[in-house]
Design an enzyme around this catalytic site. Structure first.
Site, PDB file in Angstrom:
ATOM      1  N   TYR A 144       0.841  -1.206   0.000  1.00  0.00           N
ATOM      2  CA  TYR A 144       0.000   0.000   0.000  1.00  0.00           C
ATOM      3  C   TYR A 144       0.871   1.249   0.000  1.00  0.00           C
ATOM      4  CZ  TYR A 144      -3.432   3.436   1.614  1.00  0.00           C
ATOM      5  OH  TYR A 144      -4.235   4.543   1.740  1.00  0.00           O
ATOM      6  N   LYS A 148       0.898   3.887  -3.206  1.00  0.00           N
ATOM      7  CA  LYS A 148       0.577   5.300  -3.044  1.00  0.00           C
ATOM      8  C   LYS A 148       1.768   6.181  -3.433  1.00  0.00           C
ATOM      9  CE  LYS A 148      -3.715   5.237  -1.672  1.00  0.00           C
ATOM     10  NZ  LYS A 148      -4.766   5.739  -2.597  1.00  0.00           N
TER      11      LYS A 148
END
Length: 240
Positions: A144, A148
């Site tokens: 994650y 991002k």
């Protein structure tokens, strides 16, 4: 005719707050998401809001978004869709699949929506907003965090590409924001206290505070801001 903003992940949490805020600012809205029910519920309370149920991890889903936009000019593309996918086990094939799924959920969704709508984006004056996370800047989220962070580099490319046409591209990077579905039952009292304790202001953020950052960027006063990673995190991460 009102300006049109397209918001992915627009049915709940931060996306719904953005929809309410931009509606109050005089935008028509196209809310995009995988689940039709939350989209419809949010849109039902807002004037000039339409919905499209589409899974933007699949490039073919862009066709339904384009059909809903029609010949209208798009004033703002707000890429809010994304999420954290938990790790199931330590088997290498599972880890590899988790990385692919996380990239698709957090990066490909933004790429598909933005690239599909670029021909419809207002020039000059169009706005592209990507949503990152504090995890991209301090780690702690595994794939994650990496996914991002990938949006940061792409936003810089978009800013360079679109700037000469009078279009801005920026990233909003929130810290801990409560009243969303992000943690989906995973939040503990200890985890909440730890996240609040990491801020300098001693509290969690609110979806409406993130929405106000979007309001600024898509409005006239945001026109000289592009290629930036804008932190809204209560001081959890400083000056990056």
């Amino acid at each position: 005719m009102k300006p049109l903003a397209v918001i992915s992940g627009g049915g709940t949490g931060i996306g719904a707050a953005i929809a309410r805020t931009l509606s109050a600012e005089g935008f028509d809205l196209l809310l995009v998401g995988r689940r039709p029910e939350p989209l419809a519920e949010t849109a039902s309370t807002l004037e000039g809001a339409a919905t499209v149920a589409a899974d933007l991890r699949d490039p073919s889903a862009a066709a339904s978004v384009l059909a809903a936009v029609g010949e209208r000019e798009v004033a703002a593309i707000v890429n809010n869709a994304g999420g954290y996918l938990g790790r199931a086990d330590d088997e290498l094939p599972t880890i590899a699949q988790q990385w692919r799924d996380t990239f698709d959920t957090n990066v490909l969704t933004a790429v598909v929506l933005t690239e599909a709508l670029l021909p419809r984006l207002a020039r000059p004056g169009g706005r592209v907003i990507l949503f990152s996370s504090i995890a991209a800047q301090r780690g702690g989220g595994g794939p994650y965090s990496a996914a991002k962070a990938a949006l940061h580099g792409w936003a810089l490319d978009l800013a360079v590409q679109l700037g000469p046409e009078g279009v801005t591209a920026n990233v909003i990077s929130p810290g801990f924001v409560e009243d969303t579905e992000f943690f989906a039952g995973r939040m503990t009292e200890q985890g909440y206290a730890s996240r609040v304790g990491a801020t300098l202001v001693g509290r969690a953020g609110k979806p409406d505070e993130i929405a106000q950052t979007v309001r600024w960027l898509v409005g006239p006063s945001g026109g000289y801001v592009t290629g930036q990673i804008i932190n809204v995190n209560g001081g959890s991460v400083l000056g990056r």
